[in-house]
Design a protein around this motif. Structure first.
Motif, PDB file in Angstrom:
ATOM      1  N   UNK A 101     -33.632   8.939  17.940  1.00  0.00           N
ATOM      2  CA  UNK A 101     -33.840   9.971  18.962  1.00  0.00           C
ATOM      3  C   UNK A 101     -34.471   9.380  20.215  1.00  0.00           C
ATOM      4  N   UNK A 102     -35.460   8.508  20.048  1.00  0.00           N
ATOM      5  CA  UNK A 102     -36.091   7.880  21.213  1.00  0.00           C
ATOM      6  C   UNK A 102     -35.109   7.002  21.971  1.00  0.00           C
ATOM      7  N   UNK A 103     -34.239   6.317  21.248  1.00  0.00           N
ATOM      8  CA  UNK A 103     -33.283   5.420  21.888  1.00  0.00           C
ATOM      9  C   UNK A 103     -32.334   6.187  22.801  1.00  0.00           C
ATOM     10  N   UNK A 104     -31.852   7.335  22.352  1.00  0.00           N
ATOM     11  CA  UNK A 104     -30.958   8.142  23.190  1.00  0.00           C
ATOM     12  C   UNK A 104     -31.726   8.780  24.350  1.00  0.00           C
ATOM     13  N   UNK A 105     -32.941   9.229  24.089  1.00  0.00           N
ATOM     14  CA  UNK A 105     -33.731   9.854  25.156  1.00  0.00           C
ATOM     15  C   UNK A 105     -34.012   8.870  26.284  1.00  0.00           C
ATOM     16  N   UNK A 106     -34.212   7.597  25.943  1.00  0.00           N
ATOM     17  CA  UNK A 106     -34.575   6.589  26.945  1.00  0.00           C
ATOM     18  C   UNK A 106     -33.373   6.017  27.684  1.00  0.00           C
ATOM     19  N   UNK A 107     -32.177   6.276  27.186  1.00  0.00           N
ATOM     20  CA  UNK A 107     -30.977   5.688  27.776  1.00  0.00           C
ATOM     21  C   UNK A 107     -30.362   6.637  28.803  1.00  0.00           C
ATOM     22  N   UNK A 108     -29.953   6.115  29.985  1.00  0.00           N
ATOM     23  CA  UNK A 108     -29.401   6.991  31.026  1.00  0.00           C
ATOM     24  C   UNK A 108     -27.914   7.290  30.858  1.00  0.00           C
ATOM     25  N   UNK A 109     -27.310   6.865  29.772  1.00  0.00           N
ATOM     26  CA  UNK A 109     -25.879   7.075  29.572  1.00  0.00           C
ATOM     27  C   UNK A 109     -25.496   8.529  29.387  1.00  0.00           C
ATOM     28  N   UNK A 110     -24.197   8.807  29.279  1.00  0.00           N
ATOM     29  CA  UNK A 110     -23.709  10.191  29.224  1.00  0.00           C
ATOM     30  C   UNK A 110     -23.991  10.908  27.901  1.00  0.00           C
ATOM     31  N   UNK A 111     -24.199  10.169  26.819  1.00  0.00           N
ATOM     32  CA  UNK A 111     -24.447  10.805  25.522  1.00  0.00           C
ATOM     33  C   UNK A 111     -25.863  11.357  25.476  1.00  0.00           C
ATOM     34  N   UNK A 112     -25.979  12.657  25.253  1.00  0.00           N
ATOM     35  CA  UNK A 112     -27.281  13.326  25.193  1.00  0.00           C
ATOM     36  C   UNK A 112     -27.420  14.032  23.850  1.00  0.00           C
ATOM     37  N   UNK A 113     -28.480  13.725  23.119  1.00  0.00           N
ATOM     38  CA  UNK A 113     -28.710  14.419  21.862  1.00  0.00           C
ATOM     39  C   UNK A 113     -29.101  15.864  22.135  1.00  0.00           C
ATOM     40  N   UNK A 114     -28.606  16.768  21.292  1.00  0.00           N
ATOM     41  CA  UNK A 114     -28.968  18.182  21.396  1.00  0.00           C
ATOM     42  C   UNK A 114     -29.831  18.544  20.194  1.00  0.00           C
ATOM     43  N   UNK A 115     -30.598  19.616  20.324  1.00  0.00           N
ATOM     44  CA  UNK A 115     -31.456  20.054  19.235  1.00  0.00           C
ATOM     45  C   UNK A 115     -30.611  20.390  18.015  1.00  0.00           C
ATOM     46  N   UNK A 116     -31.220  20.275  16.844  1.00  0.00           N
ATOM     47  CA  UNK A 116     -30.473  20.484  15.612  1.00  0.00           C
ATOM     48  C   UNK A 116     -29.883  21.882  15.519  1.00  0.00           C
TER      49      UNK A 116
END
Length: 210
Positions: A101-116
């Motif tokens: 989760x931290x890895x995606x939050x810190x990355x500026x790429x287009x993939x964004x994690x959504x809440x469960x």
């Protein structure tokens, strides 16, 4: 050399798990040192956020059972053992999920994690299966082990459940010394290496019509 305990049969392990919950009642017991890994990636610098993003749902990751708990697994040929008097601060599967989760939050790429609970806001589902998470004493017990982290990942489109990608990620890192602190650092580095590849791959796998 690190003191190590052989993996016990399941029945004995179950008893040990029950006793571990009573450690505060046993002041004569040796204290257990707690460690954590974060898999924190280096900053992306001045990279601009993607103009078009897509939502990715991340269910709980699968995790190989022998490594999923708070004990640090080692492998020596056909033998498996846990490092004595050392534990992860939380189950490894929990720490790994948080690191993803931290890895995606810190990355500026287009993939964004959504809440469960945000299934409707997700375009893809990212399923992870951690198949190896261990310290391998491939050069003997007196030498620093090699940390192995292997993850199988698949991306599935929410609209039609089509599999858009399926890939294995593996990173091996040799610990600098045969000490728990250096072994933990190698776990952290290997986890970061796998997550860097995983996030990059997910960013490059656009949802249908994206």
């Amino acid at each position: 050399m690190i003191a190590r305990k052989l993996v016990r049969p399941l029945a004995v392990a179950s008893v040990a798990a029950l006793l571990s919950g009573c450690i505060s009642l046993l002041p004569e017991s040796d204290p257990v040192q707690l460690y954590r890994f974060e898999g924190r990636l280096e900053s992306a610098g001045a990279a601009a956020p993607a103009s078009s993003s897509f939502g990715v749902l991340l269910p709980d990751s699968g995790f190989v059972q022998a490594s999923s708990g708070d004990r640090i697994l080692t492998i020596n040929g056909p033998e498996a053992a846990y490092i004595a008097d050392a534990r992860w601060v939380a189950p490894a599967e929990t720490l790994f999920q948080e690191a993803v989760e931290r890895a995606f939050d810190a990355n500026p790429g287009p993939a964004r994690l959504v809440a469960r609970g945000g299934l409707q806001q997700s375009d893809l589902t990212l399923r992870l299966d951690v198949r190896r998470f261990e310290a391998n004493y491939d050069n003997g017990l007196r030498s620093p082990p090699e940390i192995l982290v292997r993850v199988q990942a698949s991306l599935v489109a929410r609209a039609d459940r089509a599999v858009l990608g399926d890939r294995a990620f593996e990173v091996r890192v040799r610990a600098d010394d045969n000490r728990v602190s250096e072994i933990v650092e190698a776990f952290d580095e290997a986890t970061a290496g796998v997550l860097g590849q995983l996030v990059d791959w997910t960013n490059r796998t656009a949802p249908p019509g994206g």
